[in-house]
Structures are given as structure tokens and as C-alpha cells.
Design a protein around this motif. Sequence first.
Motif, PDB file in Angstrom:
ATOM      1  N   LYS A   8       7.975  87.363  51.535  1.00 60.61           N
ATOM      2  CA  LYS A   8       6.997  86.316  51.367  1.00 60.61           C
ATOM      3  C   LYS A   8       6.846  85.704  52.842  1.00 60.61           C
ATOM      4  O   LYS A   8       7.826  86.200  53.715  1.00 60.61           O
ATOM      5  CB  LYS A   8       7.394  85.166  50.540  1.00 60.61           C
ATOM      6  CG  LYS A   8       7.382  85.515  49.114  1.00 60.61           C
ATOM      7  CD  LYS A   8       7.723  84.545  48.151  1.00 60.61           C
ATOM      8  CE  LYS A   8       8.168  85.139  46.598  1.00 60.61           C
ATOM      9  NZ  LYS A   8       8.398  83.895  45.847  1.00 60.61           N
ATOM     10  N   SER A  14      11.289  89.221  47.319  1.00 58.73           N
ATOM     11  CA  SER A  14      11.155  89.241  45.949  1.00 58.73           C
ATOM     12  C   SER A  14      10.658  90.666  45.512  1.00 58.73           C
ATOM     13  O   SER A  14      10.523  91.546  46.342  1.00 58.73           O
ATOM     14  CB  SER A  14       9.833  88.266  45.769  1.00 58.73           C
ATOM     15  OG  SER A  14      10.290  87.022  46.005  1.00 58.73           O
ATOM     16  N   ASP A  26       5.622  87.841  41.905  1.00 56.98           N
ATOM     17  CA  ASP A  26       7.212  87.754  41.737  1.00 56.98           C
ATOM     18  C   ASP A  26       7.719  87.568  40.321  1.00 56.98           C
ATOM     19  O   ASP A  26       7.580  86.496  39.661  1.00 56.98           O
ATOM     20  CB  ASP A  26       7.520  86.516  42.566  1.00 56.98           C
ATOM     21  CG  ASP A  26       8.890  86.070  42.693  1.00 56.98           C
ATOM     22  OD1 ASP A  26       9.720  86.729  41.729  1.00 56.98           O
ATOM     23  OD2 ASP A  26       9.328  85.559  43.734  1.00 56.98           O
ATOM     24  N   GLU A  29      10.243  84.758  39.476  1.00 57.21           N
ATOM     25  CA  GLU A  29       9.478  83.274  39.621  1.00 57.21           C
ATOM     26  C   GLU A  29       8.550  83.162  38.365  1.00 57.21           C
ATOM     27  O   GLU A  29       8.576  82.335  37.716  1.00 57.21           O
ATOM     28  CB  GLU A  29       8.808  83.056  40.999  1.00 57.21           C
ATOM     29  CG  GLU A  29       8.181  81.998  41.083  1.00 57.21           C
ATOM     30  CD  GLU A  29       7.346  81.558  42.475  1.00 57.21           C
ATOM     31  OE1 GLU A  29       6.558  80.543  42.583  1.00 57.21           O
ATOM     32  OE2 GLU A  29       7.504  82.584  43.256  1.00 57.21           O
ATOM     33  N   ASP A  37      15.434  89.484  39.821  1.00 57.78           N
ATOM     34  CA  ASP A  37      14.854  89.062  41.047  1.00 57.78           C
ATOM     35  C   ASP A  37      15.079  90.373  42.123  1.00 57.78           C
ATOM     36  O   ASP A  37      14.841  90.438  43.183  1.00 57.78           O
ATOM     37  CB  ASP A  37      15.567  88.294  41.625  1.00 57.78           C
ATOM     38  CG  ASP A  37      16.934  88.345  41.967  1.00 57.78           C
ATOM     39  OD1 ASP A  37      17.534  89.407  41.727  1.00 57.78           O
ATOM     40  OD2 ASP A  37      17.625  87.446  42.656  1.00 57.78           O
ATOM     41  N   GLY A  65       3.542  82.104  40.821  1.00 57.39           N
ATOM     42  CA  GLY A  65       4.561  83.307  41.373  1.00 57.39           C
ATOM     43  C   GLY A  65       3.655  84.701  41.633  1.00 57.39           C
ATOM     44  O   GLY A  65       4.109  85.718  42.050  1.00 57.39           O
TER      45      GLY A  65
END
Length: 307
Positions: A8, A14, A26, A29, A37, A65
Motif C-alpha cells: 500500500k 497486504s 486486503d 482488513e 494477512d 479494505g
Amino acid sequence: MKFITFTKKDGTVSAGWINSRNMAVDMNEASNGTLPDNILAFIENHEQYMEYIGKNKGLIETGNGSYPLNEVSLKAPLPNPKSVRDFYAFEQHVKTARENRGLEMIPEWYEIPVFYFTNHLAIRGPEDEIRRPQNCEWMDYELEIACVIGKEGRNIKAEDAEQHIFGFFIMNDWSARDLQRQEMKVGLGPAKGKDFATSIGPYLVTRDELESLKAGKGYDLEMVAKVNGKELSRGNVNELYFSFGEMIERASSGTTLYPGEVIGSGTVGTGCILELGTNVHRWLEPGDEVELEITGLGVLKNKIIED
């Protein structure tokens, strides 16, 4: 689904997938921590996680996300595979490469699919710079497709192997041909000639996405390689002499395969400079950009730099 690993804007790494709106999701998230993750952890328990996604995908993809693809940088989709076995499964490549060295085809090649282990800690992703090894002047690319094991198994039969495949991506098995040539005179290798980098990506595409394209012992997927924008190589995954099922049967004979291990096809016919000959194109040099493309799997592009 197209699974990805990405960075990011704030520098955090991610993992997730590309959704129907062409956004990077993601998954950790977006699922409030229910999904892992990283891609390796996802693959290790993918049946459970895919069930969760199936039940909650609408909510996951419309909530927090999700990031525009042009605001993230794609990395190798599986940056930490447990191993990488690379096979030698395209007949045209083997025959032509041997002919160029004054060698005839050996009958044993048709009897068993053979492979070597490459460096699973030297994985590179799309747009990563590839360092030409020191003392290497014969650097080469290799246009390949690879699968990722998604289900543990031992002594797997070829006809049962599909259920053990999570998905596929493009693979560039970078080669230092002069180092390889020197080493293999001793009767081992090509380990050092392949030790410095293997590029994969840009996506890890799940097996179901390619189901309708099955053809021959592979899939009807065009494979193309370009150097500095000029096309040098073109082939098709359907030209495989040994199927991925046969490769997995060989790899798992007497050995347990685990989720997150990679199985490479070897180079498609015309898929490297060694096979084409330096009269078609010189060996790769710093500044060169190599672009591999396979239907449905995206484009994997890397630039070479000096070590």
C-alpha cells in the motif's frame, strides 16, 4: 479468483485478491482479521477460508479494505513458497536446446518427468529489478507456467492430482547459462546457474478459472515473451508433453507435498535465448526489460540491473 500480495501507499504489505471492481482487497482488513494477512497461510487452510469468502464475499468487497489497483504495487503473489521444483516438461524446448549443443534426445526423457530444486528464498515479483550475477555474461530468461500445491498428499496419482492444485501463475526461471554450463560439466546442476532469482506473478489464479480452457495435457493458454518490447518467444500451455498431474505424481512419489509448494513446467518451446540462439538475440544485459505474458495469468515484467 486472482490472489495477490501488494504494498500500500503507506508501505505496509497486504494480501488478498482483485475484486469485480478491479480493486485490491486486503483480505485481513476486509474480514476484520478472520482471513490471514499472507497468501501462504491462506493456502494452508484455503478450504475453510474459501467457504467463509463464499458466504461473506458481498460484505467483504463492499466494506473497508479495498484499494484501487493503481494505488498499490503488486509483489510476488506467493513471496515465501515452501519449495520450488522446476520440471522439464515441454518436448520442443528440450529437443531444440539439446540440438543446439550437438546432443541427441535421450529416450529416458520420455519415460519420466524430471525436475530440480531451485532457490525458494530468491523469489521476485512483477516490476522487481533482477540483478545479473557477478561473473555472468550469458544471462537468460525462461518462459514458464507454474502451479501451487493447495492440498497435502503423498504418492499422488496423476488422475487425482488436480484436487491438490490451488492455482497457477507465470514463472520466469532466470538463468546464468555460463555458470550453469561450467557446473553441469561436473555432473550436477544447474543449481548455481539458477540460484539468484525466480520471478512469479503477477497473480495466483485459482484452478477453477482455467477449467474451461483445458486442452491436450495442459490448457489453451498462449505464452509470449518479449525483450525490450520485441517478441522473441511464443508457445501454448497445451503443448506440455507431461501434464501437471504427471509432474505431481513424480514429485510426490515417496515424498509428501505440502500446501505452498511450487511446481514449475519448465520452458515452453522457443521460450529462452539458449534455445533460440544468440543469432536471434544476444544474452540479456543490464537495462533490458523482459516481459512474459500468459492468457488469463497476466503480464510479468522485470528489468535487469548490474549486481
